[in-house]
Design a protein around this motif. Structure first.
Motif, short mmCIF file in Angstrom:
data_model
loop_
_atom_site.label_atom_id
_atom_site.label_comp_id
_atom_site.label_asym_id
_atom_site.label_seq_id
_atom_site.Cartn_x
_atom_site.Cartn_y
_atom_site.Cartn_z
N GLU A 1 12.08 -44.28 -4.84
CA GLU A 1 13.42 -44.74 -5.22
C GLU A 1 13.40 -46.16 -5.79
N PHE A 2 12.68 -47.07 -5.11
CA PHE A 2 12.68 -48.48 -5.51
C PHE A 2 11.69 -48.76 -6.64
N ARG A 3 10.60 -48.00 -6.68
CA ARG A 3 9.58 -48.10 -7.73
C ARG A 3 8.92 -49.48 -7.80
N PRO A 4 8.32 -49.91 -6.70
CA PRO A 4 7.67 -51.22 -6.71
C PRO A 4 6.41 -51.22 -7.56
N HIS A 5 6.17 -52.34 -8.22
CA HIS A 5 4.89 -52.53 -8.90
C HIS A 5 3.83 -53.01 -7.91
N VAL A 6 4.26 -53.75 -6.89
CA VAL A 6 3.35 -54.32 -5.89
C VAL A 6 3.92 -54.03 -4.50
N MET A 7 3.02 -53.68 -3.58
CA MET A 7 3.38 -53.52 -2.17
C MET A 7 2.54 -54.46 -1.32
N THR A 8 3.13 -54.97 -0.24
CA THR A 8 2.38 -55.74 0.75
C THR A 8 2.60 -55.12 2.12
N THR A 9 1.57 -55.24 2.96
CA THR A 9 1.65 -54.75 4.34
C THR A 9 0.60 -55.47 5.16
N TYR A 10 0.20 -54.89 6.30
CA TYR A 10 -0.78 -55.51 7.20
C TYR A 10 -2.16 -54.90 6.98
N ASP A 11 -3.18 -55.63 7.41
CA ASP A 11 -4.54 -55.11 7.33
C ASP A 11 -4.75 -54.05 8.42
N PRO A 12 -5.89 -53.37 8.45
CA PRO A 12 -6.07 -52.27 9.41
C PRO A 12 -5.93 -52.67 10.87
N SER A 13 -6.13 -53.95 11.18
CA SER A 13 -5.96 -54.40 12.57
C SER A 13 -4.50 -54.63 12.92
N PRO B 1 8.11 -38.98 -8.55
CA PRO B 1 6.92 -39.70 -8.08
C PRO B 1 6.80 -41.07 -8.77
N TRP B 2 6.25 -42.01 -8.02
CA TRP B 2 6.04 -43.36 -8.54
C TRP B 2 4.75 -43.90 -7.96
N GLU B 3 3.91 -44.48 -8.80
CA GLU B 3 2.61 -45.00 -8.38
C GLU B 3 2.62 -46.52 -8.44
N PRO B 4 2.69 -47.21 -7.30
CA PRO B 4 2.59 -48.67 -7.32
C PRO B 4 1.25 -49.10 -7.90
N LEU B 5 1.21 -50.31 -8.45
CA LEU B 5 0.02 -50.76 -9.16
C LEU B 5 -0.93 -51.59 -8.31
N LYS B 6 -0.40 -52.26 -7.28
CA LYS B 6 -1.27 -53.10 -6.45
C LYS B 6 -0.80 -53.03 -4.99
N LEU B 7 -1.76 -53.13 -4.08
CA LEU B 7 -1.50 -53.17 -2.65
C LEU B 7 -2.20 -54.38 -2.05
N TYR B 8 -1.46 -55.16 -1.27
CA TYR B 8 -2.00 -56.35 -0.62
C TYR B 8 -1.80 -56.29 0.88
N TYR B 9 -2.71 -56.96 1.60
CA TYR B 9 -2.54 -57.21 3.02
C TYR B 9 -2.11 -58.67 3.20
N ASN B 10 -1.10 -58.88 4.05
CA ASN B 10 -0.70 -60.24 4.39
C ASN B 10 -1.80 -60.92 5.20
N HIS B 11 -1.96 -62.21 4.99
CA HIS B 11 -2.79 -63.01 5.87
C HIS B 11 -1.90 -64.01 6.59
N GLY B 12 -2.18 -64.24 7.84
CA GLY B 12 -1.36 -65.17 8.61
C GLY B 12 -2.08 -66.48 8.82
N PHE B 13 -2.35 -66.77 10.08
CA PHE B 13 -2.95 -68.05 10.44
C PHE B 13 -4.48 -67.90 10.48
N SER B 14 -5.10 -68.11 9.33
CA SER B 14 -6.55 -68.06 9.26
C SER B 14 -7.14 -69.27 9.98
N MET B 15 -8.42 -69.18 10.31
CA MET B 15 -9.08 -70.32 10.97
C MET B 15 -9.06 -71.54 10.06
#
Length: 298
Positions: free
Chosen positions: A129-141, A177-191
């Motif tokens: 419905e929204f048809r994002p070009h980019v999605m962000t979410t969390y890493d596997p952990s 159907p809609w195919e987003p173009l990029k997927l990212y994982y958020n990073h938080g407080f790295s060392m």
């Protein structure tokens, strides 16, 4: 992509996660005219009150899951307004963070216990419905081992790969159907970020809250994930902070998220970091833009 409005979808587990993970980035893109949609998987009904000064809003309770869900919705609406983003709920129930040894079972019907396809289906429909070009979410952990954060990763990755396939998650009368173009994982407080803030605060004669945390993570040898993309967001820390305090039941205005003075933060760590998990367009890392390779010069 010339002439088309860019669209970014940020998928999060609970209300408040969108304000502590990549919030200044979403605020920046929204201010630049990108359509930004925050998707919240659960109602945050089982989150503990983490703000000692929290007062239940007038006309509301805070005893039942339904009461808490209603308050968290009020907070989420205020946070979305602060960031300048759209927001949608998937409607699942918070799993809670199990504690104890052995860990207790998760509650029946919660987000983390649902079959993957059942948990993913509404997100696939929203992607179409929204048809994002980019999605962000969390890493596997999950960023940390909360069952809803891990499930958020799983459903986001599944939706990213499935939304463009007309043979999967078929809904009569649903969006195309809609195919987003990029997927990212958020990073938080790295060392690296923790050490930079810690050293800057000590150098300014201030007490740093990060010393024990750095020692603990170093002792546990927690591996650092790769950072591929750094987005400059110093001008949007104020919007991030406003969104954080909007979640009054969860965020202590005198707590962790506000421990580093903003002038020091701007000086030593003015970016938010992401990990490029998948790209269907040519791009090269490191990047400074989630839409690198999506934007095309006219």
């Amino acid at each position: 992509m010339t002439g088309e409005t860019l669209r970014l979808m940020a998928v999060h587990a609970h209300p408040d996660d969108e304000s502590s993970k990549g919030a200044a980035t979403t605020a920046r893109y929204a201010a630049e005219g990108v359509e930004v949609l925050v998707v919240t998987c659960t109602g945050g009904e089982r989150g503990d009150v983490l703000n000692p000064s929290f007062a239940v809003p007038e006309g509301h309770g805070f005893e039942s899951l339904e009461d808490k869900r209603a308050v968290r919705r009020l907070e989420m609406a205020a946070a979305a307004e602060a960031l300048g983003v759209q927001q949608r709920w998937l409607g699942f129930v918070d799993s809670g963070l199990p504690e104890g040894d052995p860990l207790p079972p998760l509650p029946d019907g919660c987000f983390a216990l649902l079959p993957l396809e059942e948990a993913t289906a509404p997100l696939v429909e929203l992607v179409r419905e929204f048809r994002p070009h980019v999605m962000t979410t969390y890493d596997p952990s999950g960023g940390y081992p909360h069952p809803d954060h891990i499930r958020c990763h799983e459903v986001s990755v599944e939706a990213y790969h499935a939304a463009g396939d007309p043979e999967r998650y078929v809904v009569e009368g649903g969006a195309a159907p809609w195919e987003p173009l990029k997927l990212y994982y958020n990073h938080g407080f790295s060392m690296a970020r923790l050490r930079a803030a810690h050293e800057a605060m000590e150098g300014a004669g201030l007490e740093s809250p990060f010393g024990d945390w750095i020692e603990s993570r170093t002792a546990r040898e927690i591996p650092e994930r790769e950072v591929t993309t750094r987005v400059e967001v110093a001008d949007f820390f104020d919007r991030r902070d406003a969104a954080l305090v909007a979640h009054a039941s969860q965020i202590d205005p005198g707590g962790f998220f506000f421990a580093v003075p903003r002038d020091i933060e701007v000086d030593v760590w003015s970016t938010e970091e992401f990990e490029l998990a998948d790209s269907r367009v040519p791009t090269s890392t490191p990047e400074d833009d989630l839409f690198a390779g999506v934007r095309k010069e006219s």
